[in-house]
Design an enzyme around this catalytic site. Sequence first.
Site, PDB file in Angstrom:
ATOM      1  N   THR A 106       0.891  -1.150   0.028  1.00  0.00           N
ATOM      2  CA  THR A 106       0.011   0.026  -0.015  1.00  0.00           C
ATOM      3  C   THR A 106       0.800   1.282  -0.149  1.00  0.00           C
ATOM      4  O   THR A 106       1.267   1.764  -1.126  1.00  0.00           O
ATOM      5  CB  THR A 106      -0.913  -0.057   1.109  1.00  0.00           C
ATOM      6  OG1 THR A 106      -0.366   0.020   2.564  1.00  0.00           O
ATOM      7  CG2 THR A 106      -2.083  -1.050   1.075  1.00  0.00           C
ATOM      8  N   LYS A 158       4.787  -6.692   3.722  1.00  0.00           N
ATOM      9  CA  LYS A 158       4.518  -5.371   3.314  1.00  0.00           C
ATOM     10  C   LYS A 158       3.966  -4.620   4.694  1.00  0.00           C
ATOM     11  O   LYS A 158       3.451  -5.182   5.806  1.00  0.00           O
ATOM     12  CB  LYS A 158       3.010  -5.212   2.600  1.00  0.00           C
ATOM     13  CG  LYS A 158       1.839  -5.605   3.252  1.00  0.00           C
ATOM     14  CD  LYS A 158       0.661  -4.539   2.993  1.00  0.00           C
ATOM     15  CE  LYS A 158       0.774  -3.227   3.774  1.00  0.00           C
ATOM     16  NZ  LYS A 158      -0.592  -2.655   3.750  1.00  0.00           N
ATOM     17  N   THR A 199      -2.162  -2.621   8.501  1.00  0.00           N
ATOM     18  CA  THR A 199      -1.393  -3.734   8.186  1.00  0.00           C
ATOM     19  C   THR A 199      -0.033  -4.120   7.801  1.00  0.00           C
ATOM     20  O   THR A 199       0.474  -3.286   6.801  1.00  0.00           O
ATOM     21  CB  THR A 199      -2.183  -4.436   7.015  1.00  0.00           C
ATOM     22  OG1 THR A 199      -3.479  -4.616   7.429  1.00  0.00           O
ATOM     23  CG2 THR A 199      -1.900  -5.909   6.958  1.00  0.00           C
ATOM     24  N   GLU A 237       6.791   4.950   8.339  1.00  0.00           N
ATOM     25  CA  GLU A 237       6.602   6.249   7.701  1.00  0.00           C
ATOM     26  C   GLU A 237       7.369   7.507   8.362  1.00  0.00           C
ATOM     27  O   GLU A 237       7.451   7.936   9.539  1.00  0.00           O
ATOM     28  CB  GLU A 237       5.166   6.515   8.210  1.00  0.00           C
ATOM     29  CG  GLU A 237       4.100   5.461   7.194  1.00  0.00           C
ATOM     30  CD  GLU A 237       2.692   5.627   7.821  1.00  0.00           C
ATOM     31  OE1 GLU A 237       1.601   5.067   7.108  1.00  0.00           O
ATOM     32  OE2 GLU A 237       2.250   6.069   8.860  1.00  0.00           O
ATOM     33  N   ASN A 239       0.610  11.392   8.378  1.00  0.00           N
ATOM     34  CA  ASN A 239      -0.460  11.273   8.990  1.00  0.00           C
ATOM     35  C   ASN A 239      -1.497  12.201   9.433  1.00  0.00           C
ATOM     36  O   ASN A 239      -2.473  11.737   9.931  1.00  0.00           O
ATOM     37  CB  ASN A 239       0.057  10.144  10.378  1.00  0.00           C
ATOM     38  CG  ASN A 239       0.538   8.895  10.061  1.00  0.00           C
ATOM     39  OD1 ASN A 239      -0.185   8.201   9.555  1.00  0.00           O
ATOM     40  ND2 ASN A 239       1.837   8.868  10.232  1.00  0.00           N
ATOM     41  N   THR A 277      -9.111  11.834   5.171  1.00  0.00           N
ATOM     42  CA  THR A 277      -9.941  10.547   4.664  1.00  0.00           C
ATOM     43  C   THR A 277     -11.030  11.051   3.742  1.00  0.00           C
ATOM     44  O   THR A 277     -11.452  12.113   3.862  1.00  0.00           O
ATOM     45  CB  THR A 277     -10.805   9.763   5.884  1.00  0.00           C
ATOM     46  OG1 THR A 277     -10.979  11.049   6.769  1.00  0.00           O
ATOM     47  CG2 THR A 277      -9.861   8.838   6.634  1.00  0.00           C
TER      48      THR A 277
END
Lengths: 401, 401
Positions: B150, B176, B187, B274, B396, B401
Amino acid sequence: MKKIDGWVTAPQGFLAAGVKAGIKASGNHDVAVIYSTVPAATGAVFTQNKMCAAPVLVSREVAQEAVAQAIIVNSGCANACTGEQGLLDAREMQAFAADLLGIEPQNVYVCSTGVIGHFLPMDKIKNGLADAVDVMDENEGESCAMAIQTTDTFIKRAAYEFEVGGKTSRIAGIAKGAGMIHPNMATMLTFLTTDAAIAPDVLKRAVKAAADKSFNMVVVDGDTSTNDSMIVLANGLAENEIIFSEEHPDYPAFFEALVTCAQDLAKLIARDGEGATKFLEVNVVGAATWKDAKAAAMAIAKSPLVKTAFFGEDPNWGRIVCAAGYSGAVMNADKVNLSIGGVRLVENGMNCNIPLTSLTDIMSEHDITMTIDMAAGNECATVWTCDFSYEYVKINGEYHT
Amino acid sequence: MKKIDGWVTAPQGFLAAGVKAGIKASGNHDVAVIYSTVPAATGAVFTQNKMCAAPVLVSREVAQEAVAQAIIVNSGCANACTGEQGLLDAREMQAFAADLLGIEPQNVYVCSTGVIGHFLPMDKIKNGLADAVDVMDENEGESCAMAIQTTDTFIKRAAYEFEVGGKTSRIAGIAKGAGMIHPNMATMLTFLTTDAAIAPDVLKRAVKAAADKSFNMVVVDGDTSTNDSMIVLANGLAENEIIFSEEHPDYPAFFEALVTCAQDLAKLIARDGEGATKFLEVNVVGAATWKDAKAAAMAIAKSPLVKTAFFGEDPNWGRIVCAAGYSGAVMNADKVNLSIGGVRLVENGMNCNIPLTSLTDIMSEHDITMTIDMAAGNECATVWTCDFSYEYVKINGEYHT
């Protein structure tokens, strides 16, 4: 019960002062004393950190006593990770202050906050204590509050007047803390004074219970410092009938005042979180146990993903539900509900599919409340926290020891 | 044992493929299949998150079987927080793939990763699965690895060749993950294939033990996703004598290969955290128990204060010792030692007072190791993590969204 404008000297019989002793490089106030003119019942809670600082070891002994009469504090040096010498220094500081005040060392709490790993500058400490004891009075509450600060961006205080046993009593508190804290500065410190009369054993339990409803429900970054201390002195000068048990008719009034004052201070700490741009209230309801409710609320409040989402003003409900899910708390995943600012986003574990743009106003507020229903029981808990911003990384990353 | 250049198709009898099914907005590969030409022993571990996703519920059932033969994966949609419909979709995906492969549904693992709270686009999933099964072969390992990603910034893979029972066997894996993960992308997924022959019950225990030494020792932000899965297929085509117990003479060689491969993948996940600018290895030694060692290492690795300090290249030992102190692990505070990059900073719980500028070179490295001795026993643990940067907050916080 009513909120009043006062410092820790608002209750009868308390004197205080803060002075500039040259410990802080900034030259600001750095030695404080809080003194009760008569011996006071006392209760206290301290950091659970195994690397606890020397003054915490000393103050834990004071907390075992039935009464205490003074709290002495320095900022600028935490006296943590200082070994045997640190412990000797903390005891010397205690004995020196006791001598100045004409009381026993075991009735004097000792607190330090500031840089970890350095020895206390004992000459400055002693000079500062002598000065502070010299000038302490009922009007120096503000300088006292200033002297316990490190990286705080504002002074934290609260004071209430309440009726207890037909008498008027006051409770007041000050606090410092804005992270675990600032680069090598440790600590949440909070000191509360009251003139209510309460038996020492009842007060000790009340302080612990109040901490669990206030300071233990605040998260800035999830780091527990080496020096955290909450200390309460109750000197009885309000002359209410002494509250000798939790069943005493006046206990609820006292406990409400204590919790309210402590919660006010706790929330101010979250508001002053390093780099904070938001104040967040995380409510967990419908939990199987209080422990579960707290665990879920803490997981949400500590999650860097949740905290950065609020910084970005994004109602990212997936991260909130996910954090509750890994908290270890029992939850009925198919029945979970979640609201932000009163708007329901998740119902029965599923996306409500409401347009997230409808939350733009709520997310742009400074104060935001979220509520998650675990659908597993009837217990609830509330945790206060702040968001995670560029400024947090800047404060904690750009500083060099 | 030697490292080789290979994909999950490196061990004998494994085919794979990844295709573009139009699930990801980016148009990248998003449906993958890994298939063993013969039934394989299997072991797996999954997220402990109570809000676990529908495919995890389905794959947990597969993991109960003695054998499995395929793993199907989609990226772009996590099928999490999707209720009863999500579960029906995961089962339909499983049955559809089983039909294409001519095997039983209960032998097909199902994994999803991506946005939480949306239903799977079943037509795209089915078309993708049909395409993937159509093109799968020994040369499509790379497209398979691409299709499980992703927000990863690089593909994570590892492969080893090792001797077991006089035969040459291979083990290979892909993974991943780069955070809990990216905005609503959940995930850590990892799939390992091997042609070693091992009894299913022994493999199941080995996978759990290997996870505890690899993926369970990685922290990016401390968030455990709703979809985390580690799945291993061992098809026995290397024709070594079957490893029927942990006492079998070939078990150590197999377990070493499994752990090494899993650790390689786990470390790659920490490297791809990240916004990471540093790869950090946290070693805890001298702990009373392994659980204590892990707790202390995890507390250090999760601490935002420690992570921002490394981002700022500041050897802030106070924060590291403090995090170990609040981890709950037993520590002998007066005997604690701490080194960064081999340089001793704390000895017997006290500041060594070495000039921190002498660590400038060490702190400017990309890979940094720290070791804390709890002075409480003989157990040790290692956790891998990354630093906390402006970029983490940006990724983040700025995503909507």
